[in-house]
Design a protein around this motif. Structure first.
Motif, PDB file in Angstrom:
ATOM      1  N   VAL A  35       0.869  -1.167   0.000  1.00 38.73           N
ATOM      2  CA  VAL A  35       0.000   0.000   0.000  1.00 38.73           C
ATOM      3  C   VAL A  35       0.910   1.222   0.000  1.00 38.73           C
ATOM      4  O   VAL A  35       1.704   1.412   0.930  1.00 38.73           O
ATOM      5  CB  VAL A  35      -0.948   0.018   1.222  1.00 38.73           C
ATOM      6  N   ARG A  36       0.814   2.008  -1.049  1.00 37.04           N
ATOM      7  CA  ARG A  36       1.624   3.226  -1.181  1.00 37.04           C
ATOM      8  C   ARG A  36       0.806   4.407  -0.662  1.00 37.04           C
ATOM      9  O   ARG A  36      -0.348   4.589  -1.041  1.00 37.04           O
ATOM     10  CB  ARG A  36       2.017   3.448  -2.644  1.00 37.04           C
ATOM     11  N   GLY A  39       0.131  11.451   0.149  1.00 35.51           N
ATOM     12  CA  GLY A  39      -0.793  12.401   0.759  1.00 35.51           C
ATOM     13  C   GLY A  39      -1.920  11.636   1.431  1.00 35.51           C
ATOM     14  O   GLY A  39      -1.679  10.747   2.235  1.00 35.51           O
ATOM     15  N   ASP A  40      -3.154  11.957   1.056  1.00 35.91           N
ATOM     16  CA  ASP A  40      -4.316  11.264   1.613  1.00 35.91           C
ATOM     17  C   ASP A  40      -4.694  10.022   0.825  1.00 35.91           C
ATOM     18  O   ASP A  40      -5.588   9.284   1.232  1.00 35.91           O
ATOM     19  CB  ASP A  40      -5.522  12.216   1.667  1.00 35.91           C
ATOM     20  N   GLN A  41      -4.054   9.791  -0.305  1.00 33.72           N
ATOM     21  CA  GLN A  41      -4.383   8.629  -1.136  1.00 33.72           C
ATOM     22  C   GLN A  41      -3.676   7.376  -0.646  1.00 33.72           C
ATOM     23  O   GLN A  41      -2.569   7.433  -0.125  1.00 33.72           O
ATOM     24  CB  GLN A  41      -3.978   8.863  -2.591  1.00 33.72           C
ATOM     25  N   ASP A  94      -0.500  -4.869  -6.159  1.00 31.70           N
ATOM     26  CA  ASP A  94      -0.426  -6.316  -5.972  1.00 31.70           C
ATOM     27  C   ASP A  94       0.941  -6.836  -6.401  1.00 31.70           C
ATOM     28  O   ASP A  94       1.543  -6.328  -7.348  1.00 31.70           O
ATOM     29  CB  ASP A  94      -1.517  -7.010  -6.788  1.00 31.70           C
ATOM     30  N   GLY A  95       1.417  -7.906  -5.696  1.00 33.37           N
ATOM     31  CA  GLY A  95       2.661  -8.558  -6.072  1.00 33.37           C
ATOM     32  C   GLY A  95       2.457  -9.337  -7.343  1.00 33.37           C
ATOM     33  O   GLY A  95       1.342  -9.439  -7.835  1.00 33.37           O
TER      34      GLY A  95
END
Length: 145
Positions: free
Chosen positions: A55-56, A59-61, A66-67
């Motif tokens: 999960v990158r 900011g707020d995003q 997925d691997g």
């Protein structure tokens, strides 16, 4: 002092190749030595990154990726969590470890875990109490499972 001992992934582990019976036996014997010495707190092997996700945070995003992930040398195949007196003691134990990727060059990384006192004044008495409460609650939940 607690240390996380990280077994780096290989092309084989990322391809999902399972360890041989010989390696499983050698690692079992090694883990038994760690437990008998009173230093092993936890330890597990990890599934290949193809079964995982990242999960990158931007900011707020939150962006889910997925691997599998490309850089095998940066991936983790397994870990131990040890309680030892020093980094030097952790190094000595790692040197006794069977090669986790027989027939190839393997790497194990040793990283000290932060303890409450490492955070200084910013880790207030209230935050310390919260941390202790959460650890106790987590341990209680584990016993119920």
């Amino acid at each position: 002092m607690r240390f996380m001992v990280i077994v780096k992934a290989s092309k084989e582990s990322e391809a999902g190749t399972l360890p041989s019976q010989e390696l499983l036996e050698a690692m079992g014997k090694y883990n038994e030595e760690l437990v008998n010495a009173g230093i092993m707190l936890a330890g597990e092997g990890l599934q290949p990154s193809s079964k995982g996700a990242r999960v990158r945070f931007s900011g707020d995003q939150r962006i889910v990726i997925d691997g599998p992930f490309a850089e095998t040398k940066e991936l983790v195949a397994g870990y131990w969590l040890w309680q030892v007196a020093s980094k030097e003691e952790a190094i000595e134990w790692v040197k006794r470890c069977p090669n986790p990727m027989p027939g190839t060059e393997a790497e194990i990384e040793i990283r000290q875990v932060f303890e409450a006192d490492d955070f200084g004044e910013e880790f207030t008495p209230e935050l310390r109490a919260q941390e202790e409460r959460l650890r106790a609650q987590a341990a209680e939940w584990q016993q119920k499972r």
